[in-house]
Design an enzyme around this catalytic site. Structure first.
Site, PDB file in Angstrom:
ATOM      1  N   SER A   1      75.228 -41.720  40.765  1.00  0.00           N
ATOM      2  CA  SER A   1      75.560 -40.508  40.024  1.00  0.00           C
ATOM      3  C   SER A   1      76.629 -40.801  38.964  1.00  0.00           C
ATOM      4  O   SER A   1      76.412 -41.641  38.099  1.00  0.00           O
ATOM      5  CB  SER A   1      76.002 -39.429  41.016  1.00  0.00           C
ATOM      6  OG  SER A   1      76.007 -38.189  40.385  1.00  0.00           O
TER       7      SER A   1
ATOM      8  N   HIS B   1      69.847 -36.292  46.241  1.00  0.00           N
ATOM      9  CA  HIS B   1      70.680 -36.963  45.252  1.00  0.00           C
ATOM     10  C   HIS B   1      71.333 -38.216  45.829  1.00  0.00           C
ATOM     11  O   HIS B   1      71.934 -38.979  45.087  1.00  0.00           O
ATOM     12  CB  HIS B   1      71.748 -35.964  44.773  1.00  0.00           C
ATOM     13  CG  HIS B   1      72.537 -36.438  43.602  1.00  0.00           C
ATOM     14  ND1 HIS B   1      71.948 -36.872  42.428  1.00  0.00           N
ATOM     15  CD2 HIS B   1      73.864 -36.533  43.412  1.00  0.00           C
ATOM     16  CE1 HIS B   1      72.901 -37.207  41.577  1.00  0.00           C
ATOM     17  NE2 HIS B   1      74.076 -37.032  42.156  1.00  0.00           N
TER      18      HIS B   1
ATOM     19  N   ASP C   1      65.615 -34.272  43.171  1.00  0.00           N
ATOM     20  CA  ASP C   1      67.059 -34.402  42.929  1.00  0.00           C
ATOM     21  C   ASP C   1      67.461 -33.303  41.952  1.00  0.00           C
ATOM     22  O   ASP C   1      67.146 -33.370  40.769  1.00  0.00           O
ATOM     23  CB  ASP C   1      67.373 -35.784  42.340  1.00  0.00           C
ATOM     24  CG  ASP C   1      68.864 -36.001  42.145  1.00  0.00           C
ATOM     25  OD1 ASP C   1      69.620 -35.001  42.198  1.00  0.00           O
ATOM     26  OD2 ASP C   1      69.273 -37.160  41.945  1.00  0.00           O
TER      27      ASP C   1
END
Lengths: 400, 281
Positions: free
Chosen positions: B96, B247, B219
């Site tokens: 991320s 995620h 996601d």
């Protein structure tokens, strides 16, 4: 059992390990206004708002993976009509990866929480403001301390400067005193004097000189004010009168020259302007005469052995005051054994009026030394404090 | 200075190999999130893991609001770790926002990186219709941050103990929790704002280091449109679609994630980097 599940006051749903809804209870359907068929088989995010979906994935996924349970999670459900329902969510996962979830609506409580958070935000803002103010204050304090340090430094320099100045003044005072003529005693005259500067330097100056075998010049001046400026002027005047008197220049010319000298000094400088009172006596012992000019000075006292007293009054304004003054001499014959006292206002003012002449008369039979001591003692004892700040100077002279 | 960089970011180094591989976590996580993944690399790699300042076991006193008001503060911390450990040519694995930090760092100092593995990267979360669909409107993100705040204590009491899941370190658990309670809400909020409102799209075309994008299904943080955007705009990028949901595949499906990373690393050593491939699982 299923019946009880449906009657439970909280909403319930079961999720597959991939987050698809496997079953729900009726309470949940009521809360969300869905029917069973509309939810079962759907991805769990169907019952979430957009931000709840994100939050659920960010928060719930890792927690359930790591801990197999989630407690007291605040999240917002979205009903079929789009209505947002704040709930607390509790969940645990089973061995097969399925998850059981309970939701409890907290609409009212949520309002309190919102208010609390709002209050917290305001408090945080205040805290930030306070911290900023504090930082500013610290900066100001630091500046103040720097200024204080500077001040201390300046103060120290100032102190050092003062110390040096005082030393300089003491030296200047010594120089001023060395120019004063010394007491003398011969078969014509006996002269003695007293000289005391108020601050470090005096505005008074005197001189007595033997011009030739029979002639003597005695002068006393008082420059207005005292301190460095007045003292500088006395030094300048001293150089001049010493030269004039010892050459035997006529009485009125001596005074005239001193007057001119002062005027020439301050012609173009009013700010520095000083005047000065003066009395000059020209004594001729052969003819037993005294010629004098008193320019604004306190009267000299002349006393005969009989106690007869005469004041040598001022007849003209002080030197350096008005231009074009004609200085006229006064002349009289003295008797043997007569005594003269010249003084500045620093001597007459501290004492009561007439006190000087009284002392003079009372001590006619005594020696000059005795009289001088008596006068000094009077000044010390009876003199008023206020006047002690002025320069004090007197000259005593016995005419033999 | 030397000690402070490593303690500031709680840098840990382990593994038997020589090839460095560095793991950067996503928002809200510390390095322990990688444990089930990084263990599989211990035999052949030198593993470097670290915490962002304000998270995990970092030196919270080093938190500087101005420095960390943009991603560049986090980027410079990463570069300092490289310099401090004197490593280069490293494989970078980021999750991320961690992957964005790696991307930015690689544009500044490409020589430090040999490959980038990007798990669920998004260069920009906001929608900019009609050209860009990041997945969120501003209101959504504001609301998301609010929701994080409302769950803050719950988040702390569950996540913090995982930080010290070593039973020998139970003594420090309380201390860390105290620190979280005392300091972290503000830091967490600021970091969230940096992440959710920062636009890192301009950096993508500048990347020269070859990269692998791991895109999960469903996601919500990275809609397919964002993955598509990454693929088009990131030079030398390979994208692989994982059927892991959510995620955080490194948490939910560590073995699968390890497999994807290893396949890419091995592939890369055989095939010239010019090849930009696509791989469906």
């Amino acid at each position: 059992m299923n019946e009880h599940l449906d009657q439970m006051p909280s909403g319930f749903f079961r999720l597959s390990k991939d987050y698809f809804i496997l079953s729900t209870n009726k309470t949940l359907l009521n809360i969300l206004s869905y029917n069973q068929a509309e939810l079962v088989g759907k991805f769990v995010h169907t019952i979430f708002s957009n931000s709840s979906s994100a939050f659920f994935q960010l928060h719930f996924y890792p927690l359930i993976t790591e801990k197999n349970r989630v407690e007291e999670l605040y999240i917002e459900l979205k009903s079929k009509s789009g209505k947002i329902i704040p709930v607390l969510l509790y969940a645990n996962s089973l061995h097969n990866g399925e998850m059981l979830c309970n939701v409890v609506p907290i609409t009212k409580r949520n309002q309190y929480i919102d208010q609390l958070l709002e209050a917290k935000k305001i408090a945080e803002k205040r805290l930030t403001e306070k911290n900023e103010l504090n930082a500013q204050l610290k900066l100001t304090l630091k500046r103040l301390e720097e200024k204080q340090e500077e001040l201390l430094k300046v103060n120290l320099e100032n102190h050092q400067y003062k110390k040096e100045t005082k030393k300089e003044l003491e030296l200047a005072k010594k120089i001023q005193e060395t120019t004063l003529t010394k007491a003398f005693d011969n078969h014509h005259l006996q002269i003695d004097s007293h000289y005391k500067a108020s601050s470090e330097l005096s505005g008074d100056i005197y001189g007595f000189y033997q011009i030739n075998e029979y002639q003597y010049g005695i002068i006393l001046l008082d420059v207005m004010g005292h301190g460095i400026s007045s003292a500088l002027i006395t030094m300048s005047l001293e150089t001049l009168f010493q030269r004039l008197i010892t050459k035997g220049v006529a009485t009125d010319l001596v005074i005239q020259e001193l007057d001119n000298h002062l005027h020439s000094y301050f012609d173009n400088n009013e700010e520095a302007w000083h005047y000065c009172t003066a009395i000059y006596l020209f004594v001729d012992t052969e003819n037993q005469t005294i010629e004098y000019i008193n320019a604004g000075h306190p009267p000299a006292l002349y006393v005969e052995t009989s106690g007869q007293l005469k004041e040598l009054q001022s007849s003209t304004p002080p030197l350096g005051s008005f231009k074009g003054i004609e200085f006229r001499t006064t002349k009289f014959t003295y008797t043997q054994g007569a005594r003269i006292l010249l003084y500045t206002d620093g001597v007459s003012e501290p004492l009561e009026h007439g006190h000087l002449s009284d002392i003079l008369k009372a001590y006619t039979a005594d020696s000059l030394k005795t009289l001088k001591d008596k006068l000094m003692e009077s000044l010390e004892r009876e003199g008023e404090e206020y006047y002690k700040n002025d320069d004090q100077c007197f000259i005593l002279m016995d005419l033999k | 200075m030397a000690k402070s960089v490593l303690t500031r970011n709680n840098v840990t180094v382990k593994g038997e190999g020589e090839q460095p591989i560095i793991f950067a976590s996503g928002f809200g996580f510390d390095q322990t999130v990688w444990s089930s993944v990084s263990n599989s690399f211990e035999q052949d790699f030198q593993i470097i893991q670290y915490d962002y300042v304000g998270f995990g076991d970092s030196d919270i006193a080093a938190y500087d609001q101005a420095k960390y008001s943009t991603l560049s503060g986090y980027v410079s911390d990463l570069l300092e770790i490289f310099d401090e450990l004197k490593i280069n040519n490293a494989i970078f694995v980021g999750h991320s926002i961690g992957s964005m930090i790696g991307i930015l760092a690689s544009t500044k100092r490409p020589e430090l990186f040999s490959k980038l593995v990007l798990i669920g990267p998004s260069p920009y979360f906001l929608n900019e219709p009609p050209t860009y669909y990041g997945g969120f409107d501003k209101d959504d993100l504001d609301h998301l941050i609010d929701m994080m705040e409302k769950n803050y204590l719950e988040w702390v009491s569950n996540i913090a103990p995982t930080i010290t899941n070593d039973p020998n370190r139970l003594d420090v658990t309380m201390d860390i929790e105290d620190r979280f309670y005392a300091n972290n809400p503000t830091i967490t909020r600021q970091f969230a704002e940096v992440i959710f409102f920062g636009d890192n799209r301009p950096f993508l075309p500048k990347v020269t280091v070859p990269s692998l994008i791991i895109q999960c299904s469903n996601d919500v943080f990275v809609p397919d449109s964002v993955a598509e955007y990454m693929k088009v705009n990131l030079p030398n990028a390979t994208i692989t679609y994982s059927n892991s949901i959510g995620h955080c595949p490194h948490l939910s499906h560590p073995e699968k994630t390890v497999k994807l990373i290893k396949e890419y690393i091995n592939e890369q050593t055989k095939v010239p980097i010019e090849q930009v491939g696509m791989e469906h699982e």
